[in-house]
Design a protein around this motif. Structure first.
Motif, PDB file in Angstrom:
ATOM      1  N   GLY A 144       0.834  -1.203   0.000  1.00  0.00           N
ATOM      2  CA  GLY A 144       0.000   0.000   0.000  1.00  0.00           C
ATOM      3  C   GLY A 144       0.868   1.253   0.000  1.00  0.00           C
ATOM      4  N   HIS A 268      -2.603   3.927   3.953  1.00  0.00           N
ATOM      5  CA  HIS A 268      -2.965   2.522   3.737  1.00  0.00           C
ATOM      6  C   HIS A 268      -3.621   2.001   5.004  1.00  0.00           C
ATOM      7  N   ILE A 289      -5.486   1.280  -0.170  1.00  0.00           N
ATOM      8  CA  ILE A 289      -5.101   2.677   0.062  1.00  0.00           C
ATOM      9  C   ILE A 289      -6.297   3.585  -0.178  1.00  0.00           C
TER      10      ILE A 289
END
Ligand code: PLP
Length: 489
Positions: A144, A268, A289
């Motif tokens: 992420g 994230h 995310i």
């Protein structure tokens, strides 16, 4: 239990002629094997496959399963990892045939239920973050981070701005600078102050028109909320930079405050932490995310969209997207569990998580702070970092020795030697799902160790099948294929 027996491989239990099952007689004519498989791919002698009885196989796997520690068997206060209980209801629902038998390449019209679920998850995560645009693709927090930094890079490129630097606090998780480097940025480290928070003056001095992103973890890895977060996000925005929020510690704030509200532009989630995806030993994970609207065009494609007629679809038509960061639509099994968790708890339930997680951590801190040094605080968020510095100096007992001895008491170890800014760190995160009795027993064990013979701690664990493996050797010289026990002795 015979420890050696329990760790023997099935190959080592082999006895010629033992059987678990008999296959039915073939009902098709036999074919010469080299007609089916080209000769060069055939082994020159039969493979040494183990011949074992069903009871051998059963005992082998049941015994192996008891060698491991897990959230289902033991208290697991691994700081920063949020090892909370994984409700079994999620397992049942996530294994419904309508979910596990879907194929990601089926046409959208035949996967409407799953697309609705994923769309709902995007919406929930956007709302919880205060950042409306969400990609579910990344497989873990670290991915992420990388995906979001690629989004930031694409955004600045699109605006024609040359911003090459990513600022990262010295208390950050190692994945933060690693992600920044992989995304092509130069990393600049920002110091922590004497309270374990971002050193505001150091950050200010290091900001420049070349700053692309400041990556901040809030609450940070010392378990402390960044009290200057609004000033921090303002000065980064003032130079045109973006704020990335490492959401690993969302369990402390979920439902209480939103990263978007305190100035983050991207973040994230670790669905496997905050939203109960089972994890450990490297996976599985999901690291979606969430970003502000103006960054949405750059998110990995496809996203799940809702059409005007109420149907759902995968939207690949995203010309500014950084592209895929993962196959298909993310780690669906974990996303499904997270979705069920969010739906089960609802907004009020989510608030209770963070309240209870913070309460549990503060309770444990109160039990331990007269016995172990806690450099940064009388209070904490969902975790705190104790230090075994004095034990090391005065008794030659290290954080690692304490962690290993906890295994003898039936507890998983806390995180050790992280964050790097705390010497001999023992980072403890009890999570909201533990009872007062468990926390009391854990604190008792840690306090009792204070008067134990250092030699006992240095040799710990003494009650388990495997004691102190040479971790450096295991990492540097991994044995990735089976070899017989005899040849290894
Ligand atoms: C603060 C922090 N950031 C990032 C990560 C990376 O997350 P993941 O393990 O899901 O890749 C972790 C993992 O423990 C973490 O603790």
């Amino acid at each position: 239990m015979d420890k050696r027996q329990s760790t023997q491989l099935l190959f080592e239990l082999h006895k010629s002629g033992r059987r678990s099952h008999r296959l039915p007689a073939s009902d098709v004519p036999a074919q010469p094997i080299d007609k089916l498989i080209p000769k060069q791919h055939l082994a020159d002698k039969p493979l040494p496959l183990p011949e074992v009885a069903e009871s051998d196989v059963l005992r082998h796997f049941v015994n192996l399963s008891t060698l491991n520690m897990s959230v289902d068997t033991n208290f697991y206060p691994l700081g920063s990892c949020t090892m909370k209980y994984n409700p079994k209801r999620h397992e049942r629902l996530a294994s419904l045939s309508g979910i596990v038998n879907l194929h990601p390449l089926q046409p959208d019209a035949s996967t409407q239920g799953m697309l609705e679920l994923l769309y709902g998850m995007q919406e929930y995560l956007g709302e919880i973050a205060g950042l409306p645009a969400v990609s579910l693709q990344p497989s873990a927090g670290a991915q992420g981070e990388l995906a979001a930094l690629l989004v930031a890079a694409a955004y600045f490129r699109d605006k024609g701005q040359k911003r090459t630097k990513v600022l990262v606090p010295d208390s950050a998780h190692g994945t933060n600078p690693a992600s920044a480097v992989i995304a092509g940025f130069e990393v600049i480290t920002v110091k922590s102050d004497e309270h374990g928070l971002v050193d505001f003056n150091d950050l200010k001095a290091k900001l420049s028109p070349e700053t692309a992103v400041f990556m901040i973890t809030n609450p940070n890895t010392c378990g402390l909320f960044e009290t200057k977060i609004l000033e921090i996000t303002k000065i980064v925005h003032d130079v045109g930079g973006l704020i990335y929020l490492d959401g690993a510690n969302m369990n402390a704030i979920v439902g209480r405050t939103r990263p978007g509200d305190f100035g983050a532009d991207m973040m994230h989630y670790n669905v496997h932490k905050t939203f109960t995806g089972p994890h450990g030993a490297g996976g599985p994970g999901a690291g979606p995310i969430a970003v502000r609207d103006f960054l949405a065009p750059y998110l990995p494609a496809p996203l799940v969209v809702k059409n005007n007629d109420g149907t759902y679809a995968l939207d690949f038509d995203r010309p500014k997207s950084v592209g895929r960061v993962r196959s298909f639509n993310g780690n669906i099994g974990i996303l499904v569990r997270g979705y069920i968790y969010i739906r089960t708890l609802g907004p009020e339930g989510l608030k209770e998580i963070s309240e209870q997680a913070v309460l549990n951590a503060n309770y444990l801190l109160a039990l331990l702070k007269d016995h172990y040094e806690v450099p940064n605080g009388d209070r904490c968020m969902h975790e705190f970092v104790a230090s075994a510095r004095k034990d090391r100096r005065e008794r030659r007992v290290s954080a690692m020795d304490i962690a290993k001895r906890l295994l003898d008491y039936g507890f998983h170890a806390p995180t050790v030697y992280f964050p790097l800014i705390v010497p001999e760190a023992l980072m403890m995160e009890p999570t909201e799902t533990e009872s007062k009795e468990t926390l009391d027993a854990f604190a008792d064990a840690l306090i009792k160790m204070k008067s134990e013979d250092p030699a006992l701690l240095q040799a710990a664990p003494t009650t388990l099948a495997i004691c102190r493996p040479d971790e450096a050797k295991a990492a540097r010289e991994p044995i990735l294929k089976w070899t017989s026990l005899e040849s290894r002795l």
